[in-house]
Scaffold this active site. Structure first.
Site, PDB file in Angstrom:
ATOM      1  N   HIS A 197       6.067   5.765  -1.720  1.00  0.00           N
ATOM      2  CA  HIS A 197       6.660   4.466  -2.065  1.00  0.00           C
ATOM      3  C   HIS A 197       5.773   3.347  -1.530  1.00  0.00           C
ATOM      4  O   HIS A 197       4.918   3.583  -0.677  1.00  0.00           O
ATOM      5  CB  HIS A 197       8.065   4.343  -1.469  1.00  0.00           C
ATOM      6  N   HIS A 224       0.857  -1.186   0.000  1.00  0.00           N
ATOM      7  CA  HIS A 224       0.000   0.000   0.000  1.00  0.00           C
ATOM      8  C   HIS A 224       0.896   1.241   0.000  1.00  0.00           C
ATOM      9  O   HIS A 224       2.094   1.141   0.260  1.00  0.00           O
ATOM     10  CB  HIS A 224      -0.906   0.016   1.237  1.00  0.00           C
TER      11      HIS A 224
END
Length: 190
Positions: free
Chosen positions: A126, A40
């Site tokens: 990220h 995620h």
């Protein structure tokens, strides 16, 4: 309960990332690798949160999502924090597009109204693939920079909702569950 705000990825894209990162997992690096179900993009870590704070958090996310148009997340490239030669986190990158930065900023402002500190560090979006321990020397990651540079992965996925997530820590690693999802604004057809 430990909460954070995130953008989750479709299952197919999580599998594509997992497949592309296979050479990293096979390199026998001293890294605790995440399962693809855990991939995620964290937008805001909230930490330990009382149950009575959940409803105002949901309302704040709903308000931000209702004023944010759907957009695409552009994913690609492998890297590490703080450095590729002595990593703590190995990741796949996410382009900090204007739409993503605006969403992040709007969330920061909305959550600051509920008493959460606004993030002052630069936003480096990220998706965490794995974490290394503190006690690993730089030699344990020899060649990681070349390996990451030679690997290719690129993807584009729709960001269509913001999720309030719960993190439950265990010896097997963290387990994440969606507490509440707020759909982003769908443009009306012309």
């Amino acid at each position: 309960m430990r909460l954070f705000v995130a953008l989750n990825l479709p299952r197919a894209e999580r599998r594509r990332i997992y497949s592309a990162a296979k050479p990293l997992r096979q390199a026998e690096l001293p890294v605790r690798w995440s399962e693809p179900e855990a991939y995620h993009l964290t937008l805001k870590f909230l930490g330990d949160t009382r149950q009575e704070a959940v409803e105002p958090l949901q309302a704040a996310l709903d308000k931000v999502a209702a004023s944010t148009r759907l957009f695409d997340l552009e994913l690609g490239g492998f890297g590490a924090f703080p450095t590729i030669r002595r990593p703590r986190v190995i990741w796949v990158g996410v382009d900090p597009s204007p739409a993503l930065r605006c969403l992040k900023q709007d969330l920061e402002w909305a959550l600051s109204e509920l008493g959460y500190d606004r993030e002052t560090r630069a936003f480096h979006p990220h998706i965490t693939l794995g974490r290394a321990g503190d006690d690993e020397g730089a030699g344990a990651f020899r060649g990681l920079d070349e390996m990451a540079a030679e690997m290719s992965y690129a993807g584009s996925v729709p960001a269509d909702r913001v999720d309030l997530m719960r993190s439950q820590l265990s010896r097997e690693g963290a387990r994440y569950t969606v507490v509440h999802g707020s759909k982003l604004l769908t443009p009306t057809p012309k």
